[in-house]
Design an enzyme around this catalytic site. Structure first.
Site, short mmCIF file in Angstrom:
data_model
loop_
_atom_site.label_atom_id
_atom_site.label_comp_id
_atom_site.label_asym_id
_atom_site.label_seq_id
_atom_site.Cartn_x
_atom_site.Cartn_y
_atom_site.Cartn_z
N CYS A 61 43.39 0.70 16.24
CA CYS A 61 41.99 1.15 16.15
C CYS A 61 41.75 2.32 17.09
O CYS A 61 41.07 3.30 16.73
CB CYS A 61 41.05 0.00 16.50
SG CYS A 61 41.13 -1.42 15.39
N ASP A 471 49.18 12.03 56.68
CA ASP A 471 48.60 13.10 57.49
C ASP A 471 48.01 12.45 58.73
O ASP A 471 47.76 11.23 58.74
CB ASP A 471 47.55 13.84 56.67
CG ASP A 471 46.86 14.92 57.48
OD1 ASP A 471 47.57 15.66 58.19
OD2 ASP A 471 45.63 15.02 57.43
N ASP A 657 43.48 13.46 54.07
CA ASP A 657 42.01 13.44 54.09
C ASP A 657 41.41 14.32 53.01
O ASP A 657 40.20 14.39 52.87
CB ASP A 657 41.48 13.85 55.47
CG ASP A 657 41.86 15.28 55.85
OD1 ASP A 657 42.54 15.95 55.04
OD2 ASP A 657 41.49 15.72 56.95
N ASP A 661 45.09 19.15 52.10
CA ASP A 661 46.31 18.51 51.62
C ASP A 661 46.42 18.54 50.10
O ASP A 661 47.17 17.75 49.53
CB ASP A 661 46.36 17.05 52.10
CG ASP A 661 46.44 16.96 53.62
OD1 ASP A 661 47.14 17.80 54.21
OD2 ASP A 661 45.81 16.07 54.20
#
Length: 759
Positions: A61, A471, A657, A661
């Site tokens: 489906c 980190d 954070d 990064d």
């Protein structure tokens, strides 16, 4: 719309195309898109929209809905989740129109509504009520039919007269009619839809089995002396339907519970709120719809209500529950000047606030969007099951036809019931549900603990991780620093030195100055009032005057003191020389040590990469027990180190954070983002930790490993079930009711096994 899609709809209980177009025309207004769409961060000039699709039963489906949507102009990408019943559509906002999608889904035989609004909740409740009524009718009629069938099983030779036997058959036929007309309605409508569109889904074999069993039994009832009159199967048929509906009902309940985190999050916002109306004859708070609230409005939220927007408290103090938003399970105190988040609950007292964020700009909306995206995604294992679903269904139909032909010489009635058993028992519902049910349950559990899963595929990858790279700043440490030790000259106490330094540092916003002021406040020190003429020497420190003469607070060079090169320090001096030194350390997250230990106990290697000085990185690594630490790394250095680890065969998770990064988060096998400052929708991470708890990371790792075990268990069970039951059905040893029970139990077992992940 494309001409290839202009086909007459089958006679299903759906709105006509004209009625559908009229009902959905408002969706094409750009001002309404924010209710169910948001700008795409991956595709330029595109919107990402969420739909809830009604009528889907299986992977086949979902493929049909995807095919219908992909043919439309302006549609860039489509993902439909068979387990979640949600569709994610990426479309060009200057070409595509939402009303076209809903019409295309209707022509495919399904019904779609915009997700993330009250319509979705109403549709979910309506579906549950109808499923419950069908199940109740099937159960009541099954019990009555079994009562009428019992004499034929227990009566001895000659004890049951032909007239009585025929009367019992007619009574069973009458009681089976409501089951066929009402309880089996979804199966037959879905099968008709599939036949109309020349495709197969998992409802087609079930509907064929029901129709054949009822036709054989009806022929035997109307013509007892005919070729099909030897036996009727109303008891097997009603039991078969009841078992199937039991499985469907429980699957529906468990699926809704699995998606409970998303549903709970969506339903947190109130429909109305009290807004201050200063233009009225008598200024007062007036209740208005939340959609009428604007930035800068003053609103009042009563105890037990959710905050409808981000804002700042103006009046009142209360406790706020933000567990689903930040992962913090303890209620938080809030007073004037404090910020509150949309979706948080006001627990204890009426408060007034000024609206500072609405709609898609709120943290609440970003979290909902992330969870909705995850619910509509297809991991690799689920995609494999989808690819297998349609060919497998056609094999089921062929196998049933061959089994019926083989057994036909032994009797038409028996041959047809063998075909029914094959049709029912081989339905691959368990195979289609095995992976998505487990992944959605795990995602819901993680969401409740403050970890949002952006990509379901990441759960599979996380389970295989053997190395975690952190980190430092903003991840293992808090944003600020703390005073860890105080060294003073003779005749000056620690408190006196700290009070003088804090008086100089108070006007500064530098992290070091903030740390000294916070240390003085923690000790409850009174700052000397005679420290005056304070000014900041940029990059060096603070200077001022007191009864001791000129004072300086800052670096060793600025204060004229040697300092300790191995320790991060700030100093205090006067005109005569050195007065005090304050050792500083970065403020580690409270659970950082426990998180690192938990990862190592799980057999995971832990490393630290930081852009900070090597000495600072090594100091934090030593405090946490991390053996591998590298400082002075640029984003490119971090990415190069990550790729080196991957090249050596390691499966690496990166934890950062999100501020600088991005490349390394995107390059890792799995990535986690911490910190609340960056907009969640712009993260590169697979997981977003909404709170600051590092312990969520090892918990997520263990949950992912457990999830992969459950997925393998589900796939193994589905394969074993088919390997065992298909031969039994082919040789005629498996009656229709047992086939229905096996099919229902297999699907139910898969969903129940997945539901364990949510506990």
């Amino acid at each position: 719309m494309p001409a290839s899609l202009e086909i007459a709809p089958p006679p299903l209980s759906l709105p006509t195309p004209a009625a559908q177009a009229e009902q959905t025309a408002w969706l094409d207004e750009p001002s309404e898109w924010a209710a169910f769409s948001r700008p795409s961060t991956q595709w330029p000039h595109c919107q990402e929209s969420q739909l809830l699709v009604e009528g889907m039963r299986c992977a086949a489906c979902a493929i049909s809905v995807e095919d219908a949507l992909r043919k439309l102009p302006g549609v860039v990408q489509v993902e439909v989740g068979a387990a979640s019943h949600r569709a994610r559509v990426v479309w060009l906002d200057d070409v595509g129109r939402p009303s076209q999608w809903l019409a295309a889904v209707q022509r495919a035989g399904y019904r779609a509504v915009p997700a993330l609004d009250a319509t979705e909740r109403a549709l979910r409740q309506q579906t549950q009520r109808r499923a419950l009524w069908r199940w109740l009718v099937a159960g009541f009629c099954m019990l009555q039919v079994m009562m009428y069938a019992m004499p034929a099983y227990v009566a001895g030779p000659g004890e049951l007269t032909p007239d009585m036997a025929q009367l019992l058959r007619w009574a069973s036929w009458v009681l089976t009619l409501p089951v066929m007309v009402f309880s089996c309605g979804p199966f037959f409508s879905a099968a008709w839809r599939d036949l109309w569109h020349r495709r197969a889904s998992m409802d087609l074999p079930a509907a064929l089995g029901m129709a054949v069993a009822f036709a054989v039994s009806t022929a035997g009832t109307f013509d007892p002396t005919g070729p099909l009159g030897r036996e009727v199967y109303f008891d097997s048929l009603t039991m078969f339907v009841f078992f199937l509906l039991t499985g469907r009902w429980l699957e529906l309940r468990l699926r809704d519970r699995t998606a409970g985190a998303l549903e709970a999050l969506i339903s947190r916002l109130p429909d109305s709120v009290q807004r201050w109306d200063a233009t009225a004859a008598v200024p007062a708070f007036v209740r208005v719809a939340v959609r009428r609230v604007q930035l800068g409005d003053r609103i009042r939220v009563l105890p037990g209500e959710a905050f409808p927007a981000d804002g700042k408290l103006l009046l009142g103090r209360t406790q706020v529950d933000e567990a689903l938003l930040t992962g913090e399970s303890t209620p938080l105190g809030r007073g004037p000047g404090d910020a509150v988040l949309a979706g948080g609950y006001n627990l204890s007292a009426p408060v007034e606030l000024q609206v500072e964020g609405l709609g898609s700009d709120t943290r609440f909306a970003q979290i909902v969007a992330l969870m909705a995206d995850a619910a509509s995604q297809k991991p690799s294992l689920a995609q494999l099951a989808d690819r297998m679903a349609r060919p497998f269904l056609w094999c089921v139909l062929v196998a049933a036809a061959l089994a019926g032909a083989f057994w036909w010489p032994s009797g038409p009635g028996h041959a047809l019931m063998v075909a029914v058993a094959v049709l029912v028992v081989t339905c691959p519902c368990a195979l289609s549900l095995a992976t998505p049910a487990a992944l959605l349950a795990a995602a819901g559990k993680l969401a409740k603990s403050g970890v949002l899963v952006r990509r379901l595929q990441a759960l599979e990858n996380l389970a295989q991780v053997d190395t975690v790279v952190f980190d430092k700043t903003g991840t293992l440490t808090q944003d600020g620093m703390v005073v860890s030790a105080i060294h003073t000259c003779a005749g000056l106490s620690d408190d006196e030195a700290l009070a003088l330094a804090a008086a100089l540092a108070a006007p500064s916003l530098h992290p070091v100055a903030r740390a000294v002021v916070a240390a003085a406040q923690a000790r409850g020190l009174q700052l000397p009032a005679d420290v005056v003429e304070v000014e900041e020497a940029v990059g060096l420190g603070m200077r001022g005057q007191s009864r001791h003469g000129a004072l300086r607070f800052g670096s060793a060079r600025f204060c004229g003191t040697p300092g300790d090169p191995a320790q991060q320090q700030v100093h205090l001096s006067d005109a005569q020389g050195w007065l005090a030194s304050f050792d500083l350390s970065e403020d580690l997250r409270p659970d950082a040590v426990q998180a690192v230990q938990a990862l190592r106990q799980a057999g995971v290697r832990v490393e630290l990469l930081s852009g900070d000085q090597p000495v600072a990185a090594l100091r934090v690594a030593t405090q946490l027990g991390i053996e591998q630490a590298h400082g002075g790394c640029s984003p490119q250095d971090k990415l190069a180190h990550l790729r080196a680890l991957q090249a050596s065969g390691h499966r690496v998770a990166m934890v950062g954070d999100g501020l600088n990064d991005g490349p390394v988060l995107a390059g890792a096998h799995v990535s986690f983002a911490f910190g609340q400052a960056v907009p969640l929708a712009q993260r590169q991470a697979d997981f977003v930790v909404t709170g600051g708890a590092l312990l969520a990371l090892p918990q997520a790792l263990l949950t992912a490993r457990r999830t992969l075990r459950v997925v393998r268990q589900n796939l193994g069970w589905a394969a074993a079930y088919n390997a065992l039951c298909v031969p039994l059905a082919l040789v005629g040893w498996l009656p229709a009711w047992a086939a229905g029970l096996g099919m229902a139990l297999s699907s139910l077992l898969v969903v129940l096994n997945a539901a364990r992940l949510s506990k």
